[in-house]
Design a protein around this motif. Structure first.
Motif, PDB file in Angstrom:
ATOM      1  N   LEU A  93       0.794  -1.226   0.000  1.00  0.00           N
ATOM      2  CA  LEU A  93       0.000   0.000   0.000  1.00  0.00           C
ATOM      3  C   LEU A  93       0.824   1.273   0.000  1.00  0.00           C
ATOM      4  O   LEU A  93       0.312   2.354  -0.325  1.00  0.00           O
ATOM      5  N   GLU A 147      -0.627   5.189   2.875  1.00  0.00           N
ATOM      6  CA  GLU A 147      -1.892   4.467   2.788  1.00  0.00           C
ATOM      7  C   GLU A 147      -2.003   3.424   3.914  1.00  0.00           C
ATOM      8  O   GLU A 147      -3.073   3.214   4.485  1.00  0.00           O
ATOM      9  N   TYR A 148      -0.881   2.789   4.214  1.00  0.00           N
ATOM     10  CA  TYR A 148      -0.856   1.792   5.286  1.00  0.00           C
ATOM     11  C   TYR A 148      -1.181   2.459   6.630  1.00  0.00           C
ATOM     12  O   TYR A 148      -1.984   1.949   7.414  1.00  0.00           O
ATOM     13  N   TRP A 176      -2.834   5.219   7.121  1.00  0.00           N
ATOM     14  CA  TRP A 176      -4.240   5.620   7.128  1.00  0.00           C
ATOM     15  C   TRP A 176      -5.148   4.436   7.443  1.00  0.00           C
ATOM     16  O   TRP A 176      -6.065   4.534   8.255  1.00  0.00           O
ATOM     17  N   LEU A 177      -4.863   3.298   6.799  1.00  0.00           N
ATOM     18  CA  LEU A 177      -5.707   2.116   6.992  1.00  0.00           C
ATOM     19  C   LEU A 177      -5.639   1.621   8.433  1.00  0.00           C
ATOM     20  O   LEU A 177      -6.664   1.288   9.037  1.00  0.00           O
ATOM     21  N   GLU A 225      -7.856   3.541  10.586  1.00  0.00           N
ATOM     22  CA  GLU A 225      -9.286   3.396  10.345  1.00  0.00           C
ATOM     23  C   GLU A 225      -9.879   2.184  11.074  1.00  0.00           C
ATOM     24  O   GLU A 225     -11.020   2.230  11.524  1.00  0.00           O
ATOM     25  N   VAL A 269      -6.963  -7.018   8.455  1.00  0.00           N
ATOM     26  CA  VAL A 269      -7.292  -6.654   7.067  1.00  0.00           C
ATOM     27  C   VAL A 269      -6.625  -7.649   6.126  1.00  0.00           C
ATOM     28  O   VAL A 269      -5.427  -7.938   6.264  1.00  0.00           O
ATOM     29  N   TYR A 275     -13.095  -2.316   1.633  1.00  0.00           N
ATOM     30  CA  TYR A 275     -12.461  -1.110   1.102  1.00  0.00           C
ATOM     31  C   TYR A 275     -11.951  -1.424  -0.303  1.00  0.00           C
ATOM     32  O   TYR A 275     -11.424  -2.514  -0.553  1.00  0.00           O
ATOM     33  N   LEU A 279      -9.342  -1.291  -3.207  1.00  0.00           N
ATOM     34  CA  LEU A 279      -7.884  -1.209  -3.302  1.00  0.00           C
ATOM     35  C   LEU A 279      -7.558  -0.734  -4.713  1.00  0.00           C
ATOM     36  O   LEU A 279      -7.671  -1.482  -5.688  1.00  0.00           O
ATOM     37  N   LEU A 285      -9.920  -4.869  -0.183  1.00  0.00           N
ATOM     38  CA  LEU A 285      -9.472  -5.071   1.193  1.00  0.00           C
ATOM     39  C   LEU A 285     -10.681  -5.481   2.020  1.00  0.00           C
ATOM     40  O   LEU A 285     -11.701  -4.772   2.038  1.00  0.00           O
ATOM     41  N   ILE A 310     -12.105  -6.571   5.852  1.00  0.00           N
ATOM     42  CA  ILE A 310     -11.776  -6.422   7.273  1.00  0.00           C
ATOM     43  C   ILE A 310     -12.427  -7.549   8.070  1.00  0.00           C
ATOM     44  O   ILE A 310     -13.658  -7.706   8.053  1.00  0.00           O
TER      45      ILE A 310
END
Length: 719
Positions: free
Chosen positions: A268, A272-273, A275-276, A279, A286, A328, A330, A346, A348
């Motif tokens: 990612l 981005e990693y 941020w994920l 979240e 994930v 999510y 990707l 992605l 979860i």
């Protein structure tokens, strides 16, 4: 006098026979047990026969209402076996519902001597009934009223050890059944905490490396694989593609857990990693899924119904499906060498599933074929995943600690009593070692003895219930003859410590240390007699010839009780009511009037003569006298004049343990040290008095011989 003795013996025998008619508890029949279970589960339509739990050891009954399980009932002996004070378990009937609530707790059978002839039996049933509002997950202790962390049950005075065994039996049996049934998430297996991701471990890597070392796994299916899977089903006629078309790709599916930094950050990118990870919630995992081919792993069902019907994850017995809220998109993958895919996502795995990143898991791809206007046939394909060890930390399995042996809990709960008793035994040992010095100070020694006897009655006897009994001796003998278990004797720390000390003193000095200093009933008799003597109540003693013959009674009683115990220990325990210890010490006279009268008569007689029970009746004293003959030391000194001509010590010995010839009978001596005070007294012991008188006369003669005559040197008076 002979008539008096005969009446006393007849009364004694009558009492023993009366006490022996007490009956033990009648065991509860199987039909009565079923009635109790029905009463506990009034809605039950069926109670099964006893059966062993599959893959378990406990034997239980299942209580049902139609197809619905209401609960389980079991006899404690079919689950655990914990010996009580008698050396045998207290058998309980226990029932629990599926939520772990106690529905039934009652006594089926017991052999506790204190309850057979002593404390009313209903008190044990009342104690067992205290479990009905409780759950098997509760922390329950007996007599822990000052501890807010546990639920306290009221103990039974005089039977504390018994009810502690009952508590341990009920709680341990219920928990074992729950573990073997899997109730309330309980299990006998060691729990393995979930593995954790090493968030500080990161290695810059590329696509080829991560797919090569198993960090990113691959599931590849061809059209031929799909057609083969549907053979033998209703969808077989719809097989598509022939010949070379069988090798055409159906789907190439790649998947990997993104929480692992080496995987997630490489796929990612760092931003981005980050941020994920911000979240998702703690415990969420994930999974990145990337596919290429003619088949979509996402499908379009989630658009209509909000659930992905082609892709799910499995771990052990858990099947994890995904909703649109767990998804999510990707869009961008930044890893070097990335081949590109037409479909990426992605998913979860929420924390509620308790997904363990360190336990093997599978992705499941569901493929559906239509076989009619409304009917379909499904088949599944699986891809395995095992997280590489370098990415995770595996905690040690949490092994549920074995419950402490019951005796350990008992000892921990009696630290104060154990400490005080131990200190007093050390002090008594010091008194014995210093006796040759202490006897030279009679008033000091008598005061020490009176204080110690008072302590013995009130602390050892009435407070800690540390009264030794002939029943203890029989229990030990039978245990030694059979399967010996220290746990039985460790259940009562006071008795265990006292017996250990008595065993030591028997070998060193004989029975007198216990009988004269540590027996609560003996101390009570002696204190009563001391008070009577202080107020000048006339004392009576039997002629020594009669007294000597009566010694044999206690040995005969001992032999009879031992003979009965060989046939039945329970019967011997009933006949052992000849000991007034239970009534006067253990139960503090809170008992039926016959027992109280018997103990009261013995204490009343003590007003007029010292320790009648100890001298003539006590089977425990007789049992201790036998090994006393092997004692190592004899620290009670005699002179050649003792007995002939001097009989002072023999006449003063208040339990008549000194023969007319001056010999001390160690089997009868209570080590009161009165004779030793006389022995060392230069003002009382006749040989020493004579010696002192002679020494005084000799000193006067020497002074007379060495005296210088006086001379009158005054001048005569002149007229």
């Amino acid at each position: 006098m002979n008539r008096y003795i005969k009446r006393w013996i007849v009364t004694l025998v009558a009492f023993v026979i009366t006490a022996a008619t007490a009956y033990g508890m009648v065991p509860v029949s199987q039909e009565q047990q079923l009635e109790l279970i029905r009463a506990a589960f009034p809605d039950a339509t069926d109670i099964s026969d006893k059966a062993q739990i599959p893959d378990g050891t406990a034997i239980i009954r299942t209580v049902t209402q139609g197809e619905k399980v209401l609960g389980y009932a079991f006899e404690s002996d079919d689950v655990v076996s914990i010996a009580a004070y008698s050396g045998k378990p207290v058998e309980m009937l226990v029932a629990i519902d599926t939520e772990g609530n106690f529905k039934l707790s009652t006594v089926l059978e017991h052999h506790e001597p204190i309850l057979l002839v002593g404390i009313p039996e209903h008190t044990l049933f009342d104690f067992a009934a205290q479990y009905l509002p409780l759950k098997l997950t509760d922390r329950v202790k007996v007599g822990a009223a000052n501890n807010s962390d546990v639920i306290s049950l009221d103990a039974i005075s005089g039977a504390t050890v018994t009810v502690m065994v009952v508590n341990e039996t009920v709680m341990r049996a219920a928990r074992k059944v729950a573990q073997q049934l899997g109730l309330l998430g309980m299990s006998e297996q060691a729990k393995i905490p979930p593995s954790t991701v090493k968030t500080d471990v990161f290695t810059k890597s590329d696509w080829v490396t991560l797919t090569g070392d198993g960090s990113i796994r691959h599931l590849s299916l061809t059209r031929g694989d799909i057609n083969k899977a549907f053979k033998g089903t209703a969808a077989e006629k719809n097989i598509a593609g022939k010949g070379q078309h069988q090798q055409e790709p159906f789907i190439d599916l790649f998947y990997a857990p993104v929480n692992i930094p080496t995987i997630g950050r490489n796929l990612l990118g760092d931003s981005e990693y980050k941020w994920l990870m911000g979240e998702i919630k703690p415990g969420d995992q994930v999974i990145a899924v990337m596919g290429e081919g003619r088949y979509s792993f996402k499908g379009n069902g989630y658009v209509r119904g909000g659930i992905f019907d082609r892709f799910q994850v499995q771990q052990l017995d858990k099947v994890i499906s995904f909703h649109d809220s767990d998804f999510y998109r990707l869009n961008d993958v930044f890893i070097e060498g990335f081949p590109g895919f037409s479909e990426m996502a992605l998913f979860i795995v929420r924390a509620q599933y308790e997904f363990d990143i360190g336990t093997p898991w599978q992705v499941e791809l569901l493929v559906r074929r239509q076989v009619g206007a409304l009917d379909s046939v499904f088949t599944s394909f699986f891809g395995d995943y095992m997280t590489p060890e370098e990415y995770i930390t595996r905690p040690e399995p949490v092994v549920e600690e074995e419950p402490k042996p019951l005796w350990v809990s008992v000892w921990e709960g009696k630290v104060f009593q154990i400490t005080v008793l131990s200190i007093s035994l050390v002090l008594l040992t010091i008194i014995i070692f210093l006796q040759d010095w202490l006897v030279r100070y009679p008033r000091l020694l008598r005061n020490i003895r009176h204080v110690f006897l008072t302590y013995t009655v009130f602390f050892i006897g009435w407070y800690t219930l540390g009264q030794l009994s002939i029943v203890n001796v029989f229990t030990f003998v039978h245990a030694a003859m059979g399967k010996f278990q220290w746990d039985i004797f460790l259940l009562d720390p006071m008795l265990f410590i006292l017996w250990g000390f008595v065993a030591m003193t028997l070998v060193l000095w004989g029975r007198g240390i216990f009988c004269g200093w540590l027996c609560p009933f003996g101390a009570l008799q002696e204190l009563i007699n001391e008070i009577a003597r202080a107020v000048k109540i006339k004392q009576y003693e039997l002629p020594f010839a009669v007294h000597e013959r009566l010694w044999a009674i206690k040995y005969i009683i001992l032999l009879l009780l031992f003979a009965v115990s060989l046939e039945s220990l329970s019967e011997a325990e009933r006949y052992a009511e000849i000991e007034p210890f239970k009534t006067s010490i253990m139960l503090k006279f809170q008992r039926e009037w016959g027992y109280v009268l018997y103990a009261g008569v013995l204490l009343f007689v003590s007003i007029f003569t010292r320790k009648v029970y100890c001298r003539y009746i006590c089977p425990l004293g007789a049992a201790l006298a036998i090994p006393s003959r092997l004692r190592l030391f004899d620290w009670l000194y005699r002179r050649k004049e003792c007995g002939q001509p001097c009989k002072l010590c023999a006449n003063e010995c208040e339990i008549q343990a000194i023969h007319p010839d001056g010999t001390i009978n160690a089997n009868e001596c209570h080590h009161c040290l009165d004779c030793q005070m006389t022995y060392h007294s230069t003002d009382k012991c006749p040989p020493l008095v004579v010696k002192k008188r002679k020494a005084r006369k000799a000193n006067k003669a020497v002074l007379a011989e060495n005296q210088i005559p006086s001379i009158d040197i005054t001048d005569p008076v002149k007229n």
